[in-house]
Design a protein around this motif. Structure first.
Motif, short mmCIF file in Angstrom:
data_model
loop_
_atom_site.label_atom_id
_atom_site.label_comp_id
_atom_site.label_asym_id
_atom_site.label_seq_id
_atom_site.Cartn_x
_atom_site.Cartn_y
_atom_site.Cartn_z
N UNK A 52 2.50 -4.12 7.84
CA UNK A 52 3.43 -4.63 6.84
C UNK A 52 3.12 -4.09 5.45
N UNK A 53 4.18 -3.72 4.72
CA UNK A 53 4.03 -3.37 3.32
C UNK A 53 3.42 -2.02 3.04
N UNK A 54 3.48 -1.08 3.99
CA UNK A 54 2.89 0.24 3.82
C UNK A 54 3.97 1.30 3.70
N UNK A 55 3.84 2.16 2.68
CA UNK A 55 4.73 3.30 2.51
C UNK A 55 3.88 4.57 2.52
N UNK A 56 4.26 5.54 3.33
CA UNK A 56 3.54 6.81 3.40
C UNK A 56 4.36 7.87 2.67
N UNK A 57 3.71 8.57 1.75
CA UNK A 57 4.35 9.63 0.97
C UNK A 57 3.66 10.94 1.29
N UNK A 58 4.41 11.92 1.77
CA UNK A 58 3.84 13.24 1.99
C UNK A 58 4.01 14.06 0.71
N UNK A 59 2.89 14.45 0.12
CA UNK A 59 2.97 15.22 -1.11
C UNK A 59 1.66 15.18 -1.88
N UNK A 60 1.67 15.87 -3.01
CA UNK A 60 0.50 16.02 -3.87
C UNK A 60 0.44 14.86 -4.86
N UNK A 61 -0.53 13.97 -4.70
CA UNK A 61 -0.62 12.79 -5.55
C UNK A 61 -0.99 13.13 -6.99
N UNK A 73 0.85 -1.18 0.00
CA UNK A 73 0.00 0.00 0.00
C UNK A 73 0.89 1.23 0.00
N UNK A 74 0.65 2.11 -0.98
CA UNK A 74 1.35 3.40 -1.06
C UNK A 74 0.34 4.46 -0.68
N UNK A 75 0.54 5.09 0.48
CA UNK A 75 -0.40 6.05 1.02
C UNK A 75 0.12 7.47 0.80
N UNK A 76 -0.70 8.30 0.14
CA UNK A 76 -0.33 9.68 -0.14
C UNK A 76 -1.17 10.61 0.73
N UNK A 77 -0.51 11.54 1.40
CA UNK A 77 -1.20 12.54 2.21
C UNK A 77 -0.49 13.88 2.04
N UNK A 102 1.32 17.85 5.84
CA UNK A 102 2.51 17.30 6.51
C UNK A 102 2.22 16.72 7.89
N UNK A 103 1.41 17.40 8.68
CA UNK A 103 1.12 16.90 10.02
C UNK A 103 0.38 15.58 10.00
N UNK A 104 -0.58 15.44 9.11
CA UNK A 104 -1.32 14.19 8.99
C UNK A 104 -0.42 13.09 8.45
N UNK A 105 0.45 13.44 7.50
CA UNK A 105 1.36 12.43 6.96
C UNK A 105 2.28 11.88 8.04
#
Length: 277
Positions: free
Chosen positions: A148-157, A127-131, A134-137
């Motif tokens: 397991x298997x989760x990546x969080x990306x802070x930015x504009x999807x 799972x690639x999570x975009x938020x 910044x605070x929520x990310x």
């Protein structure tokens, strides 16, 4: 006198309701709603629950108060909330995440629904999570660290490249679904998003990719905060009425097929075909 239900019993009953609300016969849905505690993603209580556009604070920090079909504030000042569970249960049931799939979650907030999606992608799924906030990310990164298997990306999807994926789950209102999102879907891939082609229309749309087209299914009303980068009113050149929206059955990227006289909605990168009003 009957003994009050524990938080665990309340969550288990809530999970059963979510399984029914999903419209799916996948037994994993009840299990993931049961084992992922919603309160762990909301910040410390008491919590603010939205009713009729106003927040009402829970009387205590007992988590039983958040196991109802309600919006719970993540950032009350910005009116950013953790979404209604019944709605998300239906969306998750419709897109039917499978083991091993790659999922993109746009507008992940503090990560609660990301966590549920990640459990359904196990084992070997991602799972690639975009938020964008910044605070929520940061909160999502902390909350999702055990999953397991989760990546969080802070930015504009809408500006960042998306990986090739099987599911795109969008939690912000979209006027025009960006072409790069649709192109990121593998054959058979599904995207669900709150579509706001005009101020009068807000519906949840699921699109499934075929060879050069998409099948389209509406999942009911949906009103979310606007998606930064995909909420310009000019992005929808021709907006459908509600009845026209319900007639939509297919869509195409404009670069793959030019709009014809069946077009009831025309967006920047994609057009939607429907029957007569």
């Amino acid at each position: 006198m009957a003994k009050p239900a524990s938080a665990e019993e309340v969550r288990a009953f809530h999970a059963r309701l979510m399984a029914v609300a999903s419209g799916s016969d996948d037994p994993r849905l009840e299990r993931v709603f049961d084992i992922v505690p919603r309160e762990a993603f909301l910040g410390p209580g008491p919590w603010k629950i939205m009713v009729n556009e106003r927040y009402v604070e829970t009387p205590t920090t007992d988590p039983v108060f958040v196991y109802q079909n309600c919006l719970v504030a993540l950032d009350a000042a910005r009116r950013i909330n953790n979404g209604e569970p019944f709605l998300h249960a239906r969306w998750i049931g419709a897109i039917a995440p499978k083991r091993g799939e790659t999922i993109v979650h746009i507008g992940a907030g503090a990560g609660y629904y990301t966590a549920l999606l990640s459990m359904l992608a196990l084992p070997s799924g991602r799972v690639h999570a975009y938020e964008i906030e910044p605070g929520l990310a940061r909160r999502a990164s902390d909350n999702l660290a055990p999953f397991e298997g989760v990546t969080v990306v802070q930015g504009d999807a809408t500006e960042l490249p998306l990986p090739d994926c099987d599911v795109i789950y969008v939690n912000a209102g979209v006027v025009s679904p960006p072409g790069p999102w649709l192109k990121a879907l593998r054959p058979g891939g599904r995207i669900v998003f709150p579509w706001r082609p005009s101020t009068q229309l807000g519906v949840a749309v699921m699109m499934t990719r075929a060879d050069t087209s998409f099948t389209v299914r509406l999942l009911g009303p949906a009103w979310f905060i606007p998606c930064v980068g995909a909420s310009d009113p000019a992005g929808c050149i021709k907006s459908p009425s509600l009845s026209q929206a319900h007639s939509i059955g297919a869509a195409w990227l404009i670069e793959d097929r030019a709009p014809d006289d069946t077009a009831v909605a025309l967006c920047r990168d994609v057009w939607f075909s429907g029957g007569p009003e």
